[in-house]
Scaffold this motif. Structure first.
Motif, PDB file in Angstrom:
ATOM      1  N   PRO A   1      39.704 -18.476  36.443  1.00 27.81           N
ATOM      2  CA  PRO A   1      38.652 -19.497  36.549  1.00 27.81           C
ATOM      3  C   PRO A   1      37.348 -18.935  37.129  1.00 27.81           C
ATOM      4  N   GLU A   2      36.246 -19.570  36.728  1.00 29.63           N
ATOM      5  CA  GLU A   2      34.918 -19.153  37.157  1.00 29.63           C
ATOM      6  C   GLU A   2      34.797 -19.161  38.682  1.00 29.63           C
ATOM      7  N   THR A   3      35.510 -20.086  39.330  1.00 24.37           N
ATOM      8  CA  THR A   3      35.430 -20.148  40.793  1.00 24.37           C
ATOM      9  C   THR A   3      35.916 -18.855  41.427  1.00 24.37           C
ATOM     10  N   LEU A   4      36.898 -18.196  40.782  1.00 24.76           N
ATOM     11  CA  LEU A   4      37.376 -16.912  41.312  1.00 24.76           C
ATOM     12  C   LEU A   4      36.313 -15.832  41.157  1.00 24.76           C
ATOM     13  N   TRP A   5      35.561 -15.861  40.038  1.00 26.51           N
ATOM     14  CA  TRP A   5      34.473 -14.898  39.831  1.00 26.51           C
ATOM     15  C   TRP A   5      33.402 -15.120  40.908  1.00 26.51           C
ATOM     16  N   ASP A   6      33.078 -16.403  41.132  1.00 27.63           N
ATOM     17  CA  ASP A   6      31.985 -16.713  42.050  1.00 27.63           C
ATOM     18  C   ASP A   6      32.324 -16.376  43.497  1.00 27.63           C
ATOM     19  N   SER A   7      33.614 -16.371  43.802  1.00 29.13           N
ATOM     20  CA  SER A   7      34.005 -16.117  45.194  1.00 29.13           C
ATOM     21  C   SER A   7      34.833 -14.844  45.312  1.00 29.13           C
ATOM     22  N   ALA A   8      34.592 -13.910  44.380  1.00 31.40           N
ATOM     23  CA  ALA A   8      35.386 -12.674  44.394  1.00 31.40           C
ATOM     24  C   ALA A   8      35.202 -11.940  45.708  1.00 31.40           C
ATOM     25  N   PRO A   9      36.311 -11.586  46.369  1.00 33.35           N
ATOM     26  CA  PRO A   9      36.173 -10.916  47.668  1.00 33.35           C
ATOM     27  C   PRO A   9      35.670  -9.482  47.532  1.00 33.35           C
ATOM     28  N   VAL A  10      34.914  -9.052  48.531  1.00 32.34           N
ATOM     29  CA  VAL A  10      34.507  -7.654  48.621  1.00 32.34           C
ATOM     30  C   VAL A  10      35.749  -6.821  48.926  1.00 32.34           C
ATOM     31  N   VAL A  11      35.950  -5.788  48.142  1.00 29.52           N
ATOM     32  CA  VAL A  11      37.074  -4.886  48.416  1.00 29.52           C
ATOM     33  C   VAL A  11      36.684  -4.028  49.624  1.00 29.52           C
ATOM     34  N   PRO A  12      37.527  -3.971  50.651  1.00 29.84           N
ATOM     35  CA  PRO A  12      37.188  -3.132  51.813  1.00 29.84           C
ATOM     36  C   PRO A  12      36.864  -1.701  51.371  1.00 29.84           C
ATOM     37  N   ALA A  13      35.875  -1.104  52.022  1.00 29.14           N
ATOM     38  CA  ALA A  13      35.350   0.199  51.574  1.00 29.14           C
ATOM     39  C   ALA A  13      36.446   1.252  51.459  1.00 29.14           C
ATOM     40  N   ALA A  14      37.356   1.285  52.426  1.00 29.20           N
ATOM     41  CA  ALA A  14      38.409   2.306  52.386  1.00 29.20           C
ATOM     42  C   ALA A  14      39.342   2.081  51.199  1.00 29.20           C
ATOM     43  N   GLU A  15      39.631   0.808  50.909  1.00 25.72           N
ATOM     44  CA  GLU A  15      40.494   0.492  49.766  1.00 25.72           C
ATOM     45  C   GLU A  15      39.779   0.808  48.454  1.00 25.72           C
ATOM     46  N   HIS A  16      38.493   0.467  48.374  1.00 26.95           N
ATOM     47  CA  HIS A  16      37.700   0.795  47.176  1.00 26.95           C
ATOM     48  C   HIS A  16      37.720   2.308  46.945  1.00 26.95           C
ATOM     49  N   ALA A  17      37.520   3.069  48.007  1.00 21.88           N
ATOM     50  CA  ALA A  17      37.502   4.535  47.894  1.00 21.88           C
ATOM     51  C   ALA A  17      38.861   5.056  47.427  1.00 21.88           C
ATOM     52  N   ARG A  18      39.938   4.458  47.947  1.00 20.98           N
ATOM     53  CA  ARG A  18      41.284   4.897  47.554  1.00 20.98           C
ATOM     54  C   ARG A  18      41.537   4.604  46.070  1.00 20.98           C
ATOM     55  N   GLN A  19      41.161   3.384  45.641  1.00 18.74           N
ATOM     56  CA  GLN A  19      41.343   3.013  44.225  1.00 18.74           C
ATOM     57  C   GLN A  19      40.486   3.900  43.323  1.00 18.74           C
ATOM     58  N   LEU A  20      39.236   4.155  43.765  1.00 17.64           N
ATOM     59  CA  LEU A  20      38.328   4.978  42.976  1.00 17.64           C
ATOM     60  C   LEU A  20      38.875   6.389  42.805  1.00 17.64           C
ATOM     61  N   ALA A  21      39.408   6.937  43.890  1.00 21.62           N
ATOM     62  CA  ALA A  21      39.989   8.295  43.828  1.00 21.62           C
ATOM     63  C   ALA A  21      41.146   8.316  42.842  1.00 21.62           C
ATOM     64  N   GLY A  22      41.952   7.273  42.830  1.00 21.66           N
ATOM     65  CA  GLY A  22      43.070   7.211  41.903  1.00 21.66           C
ATOM     66  C   GLY A  22      42.610   7.158  40.450  1.00 21.66           C
ATOM     67  N   LEU A  23      41.576   6.363  40.199  1.00 20.35           N
ATOM     68  CA  LEU A  23      41.047   6.257  38.831  1.00 20.35           C
ATOM     69  C   LEU A  23      40.396   7.563  38.399  1.00 20.35           C
ATOM     70  N   ARG A  24      39.631   8.186  39.290  1.00 20.42           N
ATOM     71  CA  ARG A  24      38.973   9.442  38.940  1.00 20.42           C
ATOM     72  C   ARG A  24      39.989  10.537  38.685  1.00 20.42           C
ATOM     73  N   ALA A  25      41.065  10.548  39.482  1.00 23.57           N
ATOM     74  CA  ALA A  25      42.114  11.548  39.258  1.00 23.57           C
ATOM     75  C   ALA A  25      42.779  11.327  37.894  1.00 23.57           C
ATOM     76  N   ALA A  26      43.029  10.053  37.579  1.00 21.23           N
ATOM     77  CA  ALA A  26      43.648   9.734  36.285  1.00 21.23           C
ATOM     78  C   ALA A  26      42.718  10.109  35.125  1.00 21.23           C
ATOM     79  N   ALA A  27      41.411   9.970  35.376  1.00 21.29           N
ATOM     80  CA  ALA A  27      40.421  10.279  34.337  1.00 21.29           C
ATOM     81  C   ALA A  27      40.143  11.777  34.251  1.00 21.29           C
ATOM     82  N   GLY A  28      40.679  12.548  35.209  1.00 21.17           N
ATOM     83  CA  GLY A  28      40.440  13.981  35.207  1.00 21.17           C
ATOM     84  C   GLY A  28      39.077  14.367  35.731  1.00 21.17           C
ATOM     85  N   ARG A  29      38.493  13.503  36.574  1.00 21.18           N
ATOM     86  CA  ARG A  29      37.172  13.815  37.173  1.00 21.18           C
ATOM     87  C   ARG A  29      37.343  14.528  38.505  1.00 21.18           C
TER      88      ARG A  29
END
Ligand SMILES: [Zn+2]
Length: 160
Positions: A132-160
């Protein structure tokens, strides 16, 4: 007959026509206001979003020139763009293991071609329906450390 009152802002029409389009102006950055890049394709870049209504929420942005709508792509660009969207989708499946992905090409706010890649999970709140649109409008900020961890996982999977 009265002319209907236009509800869409002039800025949207300007951006649609490529006037001061923010996506064109930004080039191909590793970071923008909304996300962090983990995929660089021939025709598009994939960004992990900093505010996420769903774990792994990503946006794929068409690059190379201003295009507001899929209908404006050449055949080669169309094939290349969806190749890159698929590549991002595969990375999201690999790293986050959702049960399904939703692909939404909206452009209602920023009409430079991009596709929202929205992971769906077996325990999410709207099985069988879009989130629902309400979830988009109130999407929580991902904590910086968690964002960094997820990003590292995606970059590793992408071979970056
Ligand atoms: Zn643009």
């Amino acid at each position: 007959m009265d002319t209907p009152t236009r509800t869409w802002p002039q800025q949207w029409f300007d951006w649609r026509d490529g006037i001061d389009c923010p996506k064109c102006a930004q080039g191909r950055p590793d970071e923008d206001d909304w996300g962090s890049r983990y995929y660089e394709g021939e025709h598009a870049d994939g960004y992990l979003q900093k505010e996420a209504m769903s774990r792994g929420y990503s946006v794929v942005v068409f690059r190379g020139r201003h295009v507001a709508d899929l209908v404006d792509l050449t055949d080669e660009e169309l094939a290349g763009y969806w190749y890159d969207v698929r590549a991002v989708g595969r990375l999201v499946y690999e790293v986050f293991a959702p049960c399904h992905l939703n692909y939404q090409a909206l452009g209602n706010f920023l009409p430079h071609l991009h596709t929202h890649v929205i992971p769906r999970y077996p325990d999410d709140p709207k099985p069988g329906r879009p989130l629902p649109e309400t979830l988009w409008d109130s999407a929580p900020v991902v904590p910086a450390a968690e964002h960094a961890r997820q990003l590292a996982g995606l970059r590793a999977a992408a071979g970056r």
